[in-house]
Design a protein around this motif. Structure first.
Motif, PDB file in Angstrom:
ATOM      1  N   GLY A 172       0.811  -1.208   0.000  1.00  0.00           N
ATOM      2  CA  GLY A 172       0.000   0.000   0.000  1.00  0.00           C
ATOM      3  C   GLY A 172       0.849   1.263   0.000  1.00  0.00           C
ATOM      4  O   GLY A 172       0.543   2.238  -0.687  1.00  0.00           O
ATOM      5  N   THR A 173       1.941   1.230   0.770  1.00  0.00           N
ATOM      6  CA  THR A 173       2.845   2.382   0.806  1.00  0.00           C
ATOM      7  C   THR A 173       3.572   2.559  -0.521  1.00  0.00           C
ATOM      8  O   THR A 173       3.689   3.678  -1.047  1.00  0.00           O
ATOM      9  CB  THR A 173       3.867   2.204   1.942  1.00  0.00           C
ATOM     10  N   LEU A 174       4.081   1.448  -1.056  1.00  0.00           N
ATOM     11  CA  LEU A 174       4.801   1.520  -2.327  1.00  0.00           C
ATOM     12  C   LEU A 174       3.912   2.038  -3.455  1.00  0.00           C
ATOM     13  O   LEU A 174       4.360   2.784  -4.331  1.00  0.00           O
ATOM     14  CB  LEU A 174       5.327   0.130  -2.703  1.00  0.00           C
ATOM     15  N   LEU A 175       2.652   1.642  -3.439  1.00  0.00           N
ATOM     16  CA  LEU A 175       1.770   1.949  -4.559  1.00  0.00           C
ATOM     17  C   LEU A 175       1.130   3.331  -4.441  1.00  0.00           C
ATOM     18  O   LEU A 175       1.082   4.095  -5.414  1.00  0.00           O
ATOM     19  CB  LEU A 175       0.685   0.876  -4.672  1.00  0.00           C
ATOM     20  N   PHE A 176       0.658   3.669  -3.215  1.00  0.00           N
ATOM     21  CA  PHE A 176      -0.172   4.876  -3.091  1.00  0.00           C
ATOM     22  C   PHE A 176       0.599   6.111  -2.631  1.00  0.00           C
ATOM     23  O   PHE A 176       0.228   7.229  -3.001  1.00  0.00           O
ATOM     24  CB  PHE A 176      -1.336   4.601  -2.130  1.00  0.00           C
ATOM     25  N   ALA A 177       1.634   5.921  -1.821  1.00  0.00           N
ATOM     26  CA  ALA A 177       2.354   7.100  -1.324  1.00  0.00           C
ATOM     27  C   ALA A 177       2.992   7.902  -2.461  1.00  0.00           C
ATOM     28  O   ALA A 177       2.773   9.123  -2.561  1.00  0.00           O
ATOM     29  CB  ALA A 177       3.390   6.681  -0.285  1.00  0.00           C
ATOM     30  N   PRO A 178       3.791   7.284  -3.349  1.00  0.00           N
ATOM     31  CA  PRO A 178       4.371   8.086  -4.446  1.00  0.00           C
ATOM     32  C   PRO A 178       3.315   8.710  -5.341  1.00  0.00           C
ATOM     33  O   PRO A 178       3.460   9.852  -5.793  1.00  0.00           O
ATOM     34  CB  PRO A 178       5.214   7.061  -5.221  1.00  0.00           C
ATOM     35  N   LEU A 179       2.252   7.946  -5.615  1.00  0.00           N
ATOM     36  CA  LEU A 179       1.197   8.456  -6.494  1.00  0.00           C
ATOM     37  C   LEU A 179       0.561   9.713  -5.909  1.00  0.00           C
ATOM     38  O   LEU A 179       0.400  10.728  -6.597  1.00  0.00           O
ATOM     39  CB  LEU A 179       0.152   7.364  -6.708  1.00  0.00           C
ATOM     40  N   LEU A 180       0.198   9.674  -4.606  1.00  0.00           N
ATOM     41  CA  LEU A 180      -0.463  10.819  -3.981  1.00  0.00           C
ATOM     42  C   LEU A 180       0.506  11.990  -3.816  1.00  0.00           C
ATOM     43  O   LEU A 180       0.119  13.162  -3.985  1.00  0.00           O
ATOM     44  CB  LEU A 180      -1.030  10.399  -2.622  1.00  0.00           C
ATOM     45  N   ILE A 181       1.774  11.683  -3.480  1.00  0.00           N
ATOM     46  CA  ILE A 181       2.762  12.761  -3.312  1.00  0.00           C
ATOM     47  C   ILE A 181       2.924  13.539  -4.611  1.00  0.00           C
ATOM     48  O   ILE A 181       2.965  14.783  -4.623  1.00  0.00           O
ATOM     49  CB  ILE A 181       4.104  12.179  -2.839  1.00  0.00           C
ATOM     50  N   ILE A 182       3.018  12.796  -5.729  1.00  0.00           N
ATOM     51  CA  ILE A 182       3.226  13.455  -7.025  1.00  0.00           C
ATOM     52  C   ILE A 182       1.965  14.186  -7.485  1.00  0.00           C
ATOM     53  O   ILE A 182       2.018  15.308  -7.978  1.00  0.00           O
ATOM     54  CB  ILE A 182       3.674  12.416  -8.064  1.00  0.00           C
ATOM     55  N   LEU A 183       0.797  13.550  -7.308  1.00  0.00           N
ATOM     56  CA  LEU A 183      -0.451  14.163  -7.780  1.00  0.00           C
ATOM     57  C   LEU A 183      -0.757  15.452  -7.036  1.00  0.00           C
ATOM     58  O   LEU A 183      -1.293  16.412  -7.612  1.00  0.00           O
ATOM     59  CB  LEU A 183      -1.609  13.174  -7.634  1.00  0.00           C
ATOM     60  N   PHE A 184      -0.453  15.498  -5.714  1.00  0.00           N
ATOM     61  CA  PHE A 184      -0.797  16.687  -4.916  1.00  0.00           C
ATOM     62  C   PHE A 184       0.387  17.613  -4.705  1.00  0.00           C
ATOM     63  O   PHE A 184       0.265  18.613  -4.002  1.00  0.00           O
ATOM     64  CB  PHE A 184      -1.366  16.259  -3.557  1.00  0.00           C
ATOM     65  N   SER A 185       1.528  17.272  -5.294  1.00  0.00           N
ATOM     66  CA  SER A 185       2.695  18.142  -5.156  1.00  0.00           C
ATOM     67  C   SER A 185       2.541  19.372  -6.056  1.00  0.00           C
ATOM     68  O   SER A 185       1.972  19.315  -7.149  1.00  0.00           O
ATOM     69  CB  SER A 185       3.961  17.374  -5.527  1.00  0.00           C
ATOM     70  N   ARG A 186       3.108  20.488  -5.593  1.00  0.00           N
ATOM     71  CA  ARG A 186       3.051  21.730  -6.363  1.00  0.00           C
ATOM     72  C   ARG A 186       4.387  22.046  -7.033  1.00  0.00           C
ATOM     73  O   ARG A 186       4.556  23.129  -7.598  1.00  0.00           O
ATOM     74  CB  ARG A 186       2.649  22.896  -5.447  1.00  0.00           C
ATOM     75  N   GLU A 187       5.330  21.137  -6.939  1.00  0.00           N
ATOM     76  CA  GLU A 187       6.636  21.376  -7.549  1.00  0.00           C
ATOM     77  C   GLU A 187       6.530  21.364  -9.071  1.00  0.00           C
ATOM     78  O   GLU A 187       5.763  20.584  -9.653  1.00  0.00           O
ATOM     79  CB  GLU A 187       7.638  20.320  -7.076  1.00  0.00           C
ATOM     80  N   LYS A 188       7.313  22.208  -9.723  1.00  0.00           N
ATOM     81  CA  LYS A 188       7.237  22.362 -11.177  1.00  0.00           C
ATOM     82  C   LYS A 188       7.684  21.119 -11.924  1.00  0.00           C
ATOM     83  O   LYS A 188       7.238  20.869 -13.047  1.00  0.00           O
ATOM     84  CB  LYS A 188       8.071  23.568 -11.622  1.00  0.00           C
ATOM     85  N   ARG A 189       8.603  20.359 -11.339  1.00  0.00           N
ATOM     86  CA  ARG A 189       9.106  19.185 -12.059  1.00  0.00           C
ATOM     87  C   ARG A 189       8.022  18.127 -12.248  1.00  0.00           C
ATOM     88  O   ARG A 189       8.142  17.270 -13.111  1.00  0.00           O
ATOM     89  CB  ARG A 189      10.294  18.589 -11.322  1.00  0.00           C
ATOM     90  N   PHE A 190       6.982  18.190 -11.410  1.00  0.00           N
ATOM     91  CA  PHE A 190       5.865  17.266 -11.586  1.00  0.00           C
ATOM     92  C   PHE A 190       4.812  17.936 -12.465  1.00  0.00           C
ATOM     93  O   PHE A 190       3.811  18.480 -11.990  1.00  0.00           O
ATOM     94  CB  PHE A 190       5.268  16.859 -10.229  1.00  0.00           C
ATOM     95  N   THR A 191       5.045  17.924 -13.753  1.00  0.00           N
ATOM     96  CA  THR A 191       4.145  18.566 -14.710  1.00  0.00           C
ATOM     97  C   THR A 191       2.842  17.786 -14.810  1.00  0.00           C
ATOM     98  O   THR A 191       2.730  16.634 -14.370  1.00  0.00           O
ATOM     99  CB  THR A 191       4.802  18.639 -16.088  1.00  0.00           C
ATOM    100  N   ARG A 192       1.855  18.422 -15.425  1.00  0.00           N
ATOM    101  CA  ARG A 192       0.554  17.774 -15.587  1.00  0.00           C
ATOM    102  C   ARG A 192       0.676  16.522 -16.448  1.00  0.00           C
ATOM    103  O   ARG A 192       0.047  15.502 -16.162  1.00  0.00           O
ATOM    104  CB  ARG A 192      -0.436  18.761 -16.211  1.00  0.00           C
ATOM    105  N   VAL A 193       1.516  16.614 -17.480  1.00  0.00           N
ATOM    106  CA  VAL A 193       1.709  15.437 -18.342  1.00  0.00           C
ATOM    107  C   VAL A 193       2.308  14.289 -17.559  1.00  0.00           C
ATOM    108  O   VAL A 193       1.878  13.134 -17.667  1.00  0.00           O
ATOM    109  CB  VAL A 193       2.614  15.806 -19.538  1.00  0.00           C
ATOM    110  N   ARG A 194       3.326  14.605 -16.734  1.00  0.00           N
ATOM    111  CA  ARG A 194       3.962  13.549 -15.956  1.00  0.00           C
ATOM    112  C   ARG A 194       2.993  12.948 -14.949  1.00  0.00           C
ATOM    113  O   ARG A 194       2.997  11.734 -14.705  1.00  0.00           O
ATOM    114  CB  ARG A 194       5.183  14.109 -15.226  1.00  0.00           C
ATOM    115  N   LYS A 195       2.136  13.752 -14.342  1.00  0.00           N
ATOM    116  CA  LYS A 195       1.143  13.236 -13.394  1.00  0.00           C
ATOM    117  C   LYS A 195       0.188  12.271 -14.089  1.00  0.00           C
ATOM    118  O   LYS A 195      -0.150  11.209 -13.552  1.00  0.00           O
ATOM    119  CB  LYS A 195       0.369  14.394 -12.758  1.00  0.00           C
ATOM    120  N   TRP A 196      -0.246  12.650 -15.293  1.00  0.00           N
ATOM    121  CA  TRP A 196      -1.125  11.754 -16.044  1.00  0.00           C
ATOM    122  C   TRP A 196      -0.402  10.468 -16.428  1.00  0.00           C
ATOM    123  O   TRP A 196      -0.982   9.379 -16.402  1.00  0.00           O
ATOM    124  CB  TRP A 196      -1.637  12.460 -17.304  1.00  0.00           C
ATOM    125  N   GLN A 197       0.879  10.615 -16.789  1.00  0.00           N
ATOM    126  CA  GLN A 197       1.649   9.435 -17.166  1.00  0.00           C
ATOM    127  C   GLN A 197       1.781   8.444 -16.015  1.00  0.00           C
ATOM    128  O   GLN A 197       1.861   7.229 -16.226  1.00  0.00           O
ATOM    129  CB  GLN A 197       3.052   9.855 -17.645  1.00  0.00           C
TER     130      GLN A 197
END
Length: 925
Positions: A172-197
Motif C-alpha cells: 500500500g505504501t509503495l503503490l499509493f504514497a508516491p502516487l499521492l505525493i506526485i499528484l498533490f505536489s506543487r513542484e514544477k518538475r511534476f508537470t501535468r503530463v507527468r502526473k497523467w503518465q
C-alpha cells in the motif's frame, strides 16, 4: 483576541487526514482475506505516509490515529452497534501502531530521499527497499500482537496475519504514497503530463488487479458453496448408510426368531448383547408381542417369573403416568427389552395406549415393512432427547416358554434410534470443519419436527444444502450450512497471491514509471534523439523486410513465368509426333525442368526450413520417377568430371509410396550434388533399399557413397551445421555455401528420419538416410498421366467454356493449347479489366483461370468485382499464377478464388482441378 486560524487549521488537518485514512481503510477492508483480520493490500498506509509528507506532521499523525481507531472500532462492533468498554482496547492499540508507523516512515523518507523525491534510480531503490518495508514493520507487529494478546486470533494464525499485514502495508505504501505525493505536489518538475503518465497506468493496473481479485473471491465463494454441497451429500450418505446398517441389525432379529424353537428372556438378552455390542445408535431394542385378552395372564405370569416380579401390562394415561392396563381385546406390551437396566421403565408398556402408535403397528402388519414413529421424547430418559422408534413386524414367532406353547404370537421388534447416538461422530466432523446441521422430520408438512440441530449460527452469503431422505416410511431432511466460523476455516491463497503479488508488481511498475518519467524530465533531449534514431532504424528494418518479401515474390514470378512456357511447350511437343531421339531429349529436358522447378520451390521455401516451420505433404508418388530424375540430372555432371554415377535400387523396394516427394527429391539432390562436387576420381553410387516396418509402412534406406576427399574425424560432428564445411580450404577449392547437408538434416528430422555419416580421408564418404513412408496399395494413383486416366475420352473438357485471364502472350498461348487439347473452348483476356467487360456480354463461361500480376487491373481486384456482380458470382475462379508462396495462395483463397494452380502448369493437375470445380459448382453466400 487570539487568531482562530492557528486553532482551526490543525483541527481541519486532523479531520481531513483521519477521513482520508478511514475511507482508504474501508476500501482496504474490502480486500481483506481471512483468517487474520489483515488485508493483503492496505491503501491507508500509503495515504498516511503521503499526508505526513504533504501536511503538518503533528495534526496529521493525530488524525491518522483517530481514523484508524474509528475504522477498527466499527469492525469490532459490527457497524458501531453494541459498543462496549471491552471493545476499545484493540482499536486503540492498532491506531497507536498506525500513527507511529506513519511518523517513522516520514522520518526515514526525509533521511534517505532528502530533496530527490522520485527522480533518480537511487531514490526509488531506497524508498522501495528501505522506507516502505522497514516502517511497515511497526503496525504489523503492534496489530498482530494485540490481536493475539486479546484472543482475536490463535497461535496458528499469527504468522499468516503478520505476513499479510506487513505485506499489505508495504505494498500500500509503495503503490499509493508516491502516487499521492506526485499528484498533490506543487513542484514544477511534476508537470501535468507527468502526473497523467503516472496516474493513468497505475489506475488501470489497480483496477485490473481489483477485478481479478473480485473474480477470484467469487470463484472462491463458488468453491466454498460447492464444498457445502459436497459436505452435505457426504454427510447424508454416511447417515443413510448408518441407518441402513442399524435397520439390518433389526432384520437379524427376524432370522433369530425364525430359527429358534423357544425364545426366552435370557436368549433375547444374549443375542441382543452380541448384535448391539459397541453400538451407540440404539437406545434399546424390544420385543412386543400381539397379546389377546385371554393370554394376558399367561404373559404377565411368565414375565413376573423370568424378568420382574412387578411386571404388568401398563398404559400411559393423559397425565403422563403409567397405570395398569384396563381390559381390552388386544394388547401390545413391551415384553423383552435390551438393555433392561436403562429401559426398565418401558417394560410392560402397552403401545396401543400411546397416541398414534397403534396405526403404525397395524400398518406395519399390513405392509410387512418396517415403519418408524414420528420423533418422540424418550420415556426412560432423565432429560429430553429426541428419538424415533422403528417397528419391524415378526409374523411367525416361536414360543416364549417351552412349558406353555400358547405364549407365542406375531409381534414386533422395535429399535429406539436416539439422535445423539445416530449422529455421534458425524456431527463432530461437521463442527470440526466449521459446518452446522439441522435434521428434521417433514412427513407431516404442517407439523415439521426437529430431530437434531447444532447450536451454531448460519454464515450469511452461503446457501445451505438440503438433502431429502426416507426411513421407515418417514420423510426426513438433512440441511448442512456453513457456520459463522467457516469463513476463517481456510486460507484463500489464490486471492491472497493475486492481491499481494499483483499490487507488488503494480508498485514496482509504478516505480519503473517514476524512474522513466524522472529520467525523461532530466534528459529529455537525449531521449528524443535516441528515439529518432531508433525510429530510423526501425523504418530501415521494415523497408529491408518489405524489400526481401517483394524480392521473393518477384523472383518467384520472374523465374516461374519463362519456366512455365518452357515446361508447357515441352509437354505439348511430346504430345506431337517426334523421333525417338527427339523424344528422349525432350523427356530428359522435361525431367530437368521439373527438377529445376523443385529447386526454385525449395530455394524460396528456405526461410521456412530455417525457422523450423516446414510443411510436409502426404501424397502418393512414384519412387522410380524421382530416381529417374536424379539419374538424368547427375549423369551429365559425373561425365563432365570423368567419374561414374550409378544407382542401385533393390527390386523388392515398393514403387508407390505416400509422403512428400519434393522433400525426398531435395534430400537426394543435395546429397548427390555434394558427393559429386567433392569426388575427383572413381565415382558416386546411390543405393536404395527398404525394410518392412509393419503391414503398411516401410523404412526407405538411402546411401550415397563417394570416393572423394573424405572428412576429418573432428570435423564430422559439425558437418551438418549451417554454413559449415570440412575445412576452411574446402570452400576455396570446391565452392558452395555449406548449407546442403544442413538442409538435408533439417528435412530428415522433420520427416522423423535419421541421417548419419561415415568418412575416411582420401578414401571417401558414405551418408545414410532412413525415412519412413506408407506404402500406397491403391491401384489408381495420382501419378497416372491424364491421357491414361481418360483413355476412353481424350476430351474430358469437351463443351466447357473457359476464360483465361493472362497478360503474358506465351502463357496465354500455352494455356489455350493445353485446354483446347482436352476439348475445352478457350477465351482469353489480357487483364482483369478486359475480363470483366468480356463477362458482361458472355456470362456463359463455365470457369475462369485468373493470373494475379497484370497491368490495368490485377487478378485480386478482378476477382472481387466478378464475385460482387450477381450475374457472374456463380462462375468458379481458379488462380493460375507464378506466385506460389503461401501468402499469395492464402490471398487467392481469401478473396474468393476456389483453388490455385502454380506455374509451370502441370496439365494433369490443371484438368483435375478444372473438372473438380466445374462439376461440383459453387454456392457463394
Amino acid at each position: 483576541m487570539r487568531p482562530i486560524t492557528p486553532v482551526i487549521m490543525p483541527l481541519l488537518t486532523s479531520l481531513l487526514s483521519g477521513m482520508a485514512y478511514f475511507i482508504a481503510g474501508k476500501y482496504g477492508l474490502v480486500l481483506a482475506i481471512p483468517p487474520g483480520f489483515a488485508s493483503a493490500v492496505w491503501p491507508a498506509s500509503g495515504v498516511a505516509l503521503a499526508a505526513m509528507l504533504l501536511y503538518p506532521k503533528v495534526s496529521t499523525c493525530i488524525g491518522i490515529g483517530l481514523g484508524s481507531f474509528a475504522l477498527n472500532l466499527g469492525v469490532m462492533a459490527n457497524g458501531y452497534t453494541g459498543i462496549t468498554i471491552d471493545m476499545l482496547t484493540l482499536p486503540t492499540c492498532i491506531a497507536l501502531g498506525a500513527s507511529v508507523q506513519s511518523f517513522i516512515g516520514y522520518w526515514l523518507f526525509n533521511q534517505l530521499l532528502t530533496n530527490t523525491l522520485f527522480d533518480s534510480p537511487s531514490s526509488i531503490v531506497r524508498f522501495t527497499l528501505v522506507v516502505s518495508p522497514v516502517s511497515c514493520l511497526i503496525a504489523a507487529s503492534v496489530g498482530t500482537g494485540s490481536l493475539f494478546g486479546l484472543g482475536a486470533i490463535d497461535a496458528t494464525n499469527i504468522a499468516f496475519t503478520w505476513l499479510t499485514w506487513w505485506a499489505g502495508d508495504t505494498i500500500g505504501t509503495l503503490l499509493f504514497a508516491p502516487l499521492l505525493i506526485i499528484l498533490f505536489s506543487r513542484e514544477k518538475r511534476f508537470t501535468r503530463v507527468r502526473k497523467w503518465q503516472i496516474a493513468v497506468p497505475t489506475a488501470a493496473i489497480f483496477s485490473g488487479i481489483t477485478l481479478l481479485f473480485y473474480l477470484s473471491t467469487v470463484n472462491q465463494r463458488e468453491d466454498a458453496q460447492r464444498h457445502i454441497v459436497d459436505t452435505a451429500r457426504t454427510f447424508a450418505q454416511n447417515l443413510s448408510e448408518r441407518l441402513s446398517i442399524s435397520e439390518n441389525k433389526l432384520l437379524a432379529y427376524n432370522a433369530f426368531f425364525n430359527s429358534s424353537s423357544v425364545i426366552t428372556a435370557v436368549d433375547f438378552e444374549r443375542f441382543s448383547s452380541y448384535i448391539l455390542k459397541d453400538d451407540h445408535v440404539f437406545q434399546g431394542v424390544g420385543w412386543t408381542p400381539i397379546v389377546s385378552a385371554e393370554n394376558r395372564p399367561l404373559y404377565e405370569a411368565l414375565a413376573q417369573e423370568e424378568i420382574s416380579p412387578n411386571f404388568v401390562f401398563r398404559d400411559l394415561n393423559g397425565e403422563g403416568s403409567l397405570v395398569t392396563s384396563p381390559e381390552q381385546a388386544v394388547y401390545y406390551p413391551v415384553f423383552y427389552i435390551y438393555p433392561l437396566a436403562q429401559n426398565e421403565k418401558a417394560l410392560g408398556l402397552n403401545l396401543s395406549s400411546l397416541p398414534h402408535r397403534l396405526p403404525i403397528l397395524l400398518r406395519a402388519i399390513a405392509t410387512g415393512e418396517p415403519l418408524a414413529t414420528a420423533p418422540i421424547t424418550l420415556v426412560q430418559s432423565n432429560r429430553e432427547q429426541k428419538a424415533i422408534i422403528l417397528y419391524l413386524p415378526i409374523f411367525a414367532a416361536p414360543p416364549l416358554s417351552a412349558k406353555n406353547p400358547n405364549i407365542a404370537a406375531a409381534g414386533f421388534i422395535s429399535g429406539v434410534f436416539q439422535m445423539q447416538g445416530l449422529l455421534d461422530n458425524l456431527v463432530d466432523q461437521l463442527i470440526e470443519r466449521k459446518f452446522g446441521l439441522r435434521f428434521i422430520d417433514t412427513t407431516d408438512a404442517n407439523a415439521v419436527s426437529t430431530l437434531y440441530e447444532t447450536p451454531r449460527a448460519k454464515l450469511l452469503g452461503f446457501q445451505p444444502e438440503t438433502i431429502p431422505m426416507t426411513f421407515g416410511g418417514r420423510k426426513l431432511e438433512v440441511t448442512v450450512f456453513a457456520d459463522a466460523e467457516y469463513k476463517i476455516g481456510s486460507k484463500d491463497w489464490t486471492s491472497w497471491s493475486i492481491l499481494t503479488f499483483g499490487f507488488l508488481l503494480a508498485a514496482l511498475f509504478q516505480a519503473f514509471i517514476l524512474l522513466i518519467t524522472g529520467t525523461t524530465e532530466n534528459i529529455k533531449s537525449e531521449v528524443e534523439r535516441k528515439t529518432l534514431e531508433l525510429n530510423k532504424e526501425k523504418n530501415s528494418a521494415e523497408k529491408a523486410n518489405l524489400a526481401k518479401t517483394n524480392f521473393l515474390n518477384n523472383m518467384s514470378h520472374e523465374l516461374r513465368t519463362p519456366l512455365n512456357a518452357v515446361m508447357g511447350f515441352i509437354a505439348l511437343t511430346l504430345k506431337t509426333p517426334t523421333s525417338e531421339i527427339q523424344r528422349s531429349h525432350l523427356s530428359k529436358a522435361q525431367l530437368a525442368s521439373s527438377t529445376l522447378m523443385s529447386l526454385i520451390n525449395h530455394t524460396l521455401d528456405y526461410s521456412k526450413i530455417e525457422s523450423g516451420r516446414i510443411e510436409l505433404e502426404k501424397i502418393s508418388f512414384d519412387l522410380n520417377i524421382i530416381i529417374d530424375k536424379i539419374y538424368v540430372i547427375f549423369l551429365n555432371l559425373a561425365e563432365e568430371k570423368r567419374i561414374f554415377f550409378q544407382i542401385h535400387v533393390d527390386p523388392s523396394t515398393p514403387k508407390r509410396l505416400i509422403g512428400d516427394p519434393l522433400r525426398l527429391e531435395q534430400i537426394l539432390i543435395n546429397l548427390c550434388n555434394n558427393a559429386i562436387k567433392f569426388t575427383s576420381s572413381g565415382g558416386v553410387t546411390l543405393k536404395v533399399n527398404s525394410e518392412e516396418v509393419d503391414d503398411k509402412h516401410i523404412a526407405l534406406n538411402l546411401k550415397v557413397i563417394d570416393s572423394g576427399i573424405g572428412i576429418e574425424k573432428e570435423q564430422q560432428e559439425k558437418i551438418f551445421s549451417a554454413f559449415s564445411q570440412a575445412e576452411k580450404g574446402t570452400k576455396r577449392l570446391y565452392g558452395g555455401t555449406g548449407l546442403g547437408l544442413s538442409i538435408c538434416k533439417k528435412l530428415v528430422e522433420a520427416m522423423d528420419g535419421r541421417i548419419s555419416l561415415k568418412s575416411k580421408i582420401n578414401i571417401g564418404t558414405q551418408i545414410s538416410v532412413q525415412l519412413c513412408f506408407k506404402v500406397d496399395e491403391s491401384e489408381d494413383g495420382e501419378s497416372r498421366n491424364i491421357t491414361e486416366k481418360y483413355r476412353s475420352d481424350d476430351t474430358p473438357l469437351k463443351n466447357m467454356n473457359i476464360l483465361v485471364v493472362e497478360d503474358v502472350p506465351t502463357n496465354r498461348e500455352l494455356a489455350t493449347y493445353m485446354l483446347a487439347d482436352f476439348g475445352a473452348k478457350v477465351f482469353v483476356a489480357e487483364n482483369g479489366f478486359i475480363a470483366i467487360n468480356f463477362l458482361k456480354e458472355n456470362n456463359k463461361i463455365d470457369l475462369i483461370l485468373m493470373d494475379l500480376q497484370m497491368p490495368v487491373m490485377d487478378g485480386i481486384e478482378a476477382t472481387k468485382r466478378i464475385i460482387a456482380d450477381p450475374n457472374t458470382r456463380h462462375i468458379p475462379i481458379i488462380a493460375m499464377t507464378a506466385n506460389a508462396i503461401s501468402t499469395d495462395v492464402n490471398a487467392c483463397l481469401e478473396v474468393g478464388m476456389l483453388d490455385h494452380i502454380a506455374k509451370p502448369i502441370d496439365e494433369q493437375e490443371l484438368v483435375k482441378k478444372v473438372l473438380k470445380h466445374c462439376k461440383t459448382g459453387i454456392n457463394r453466400v
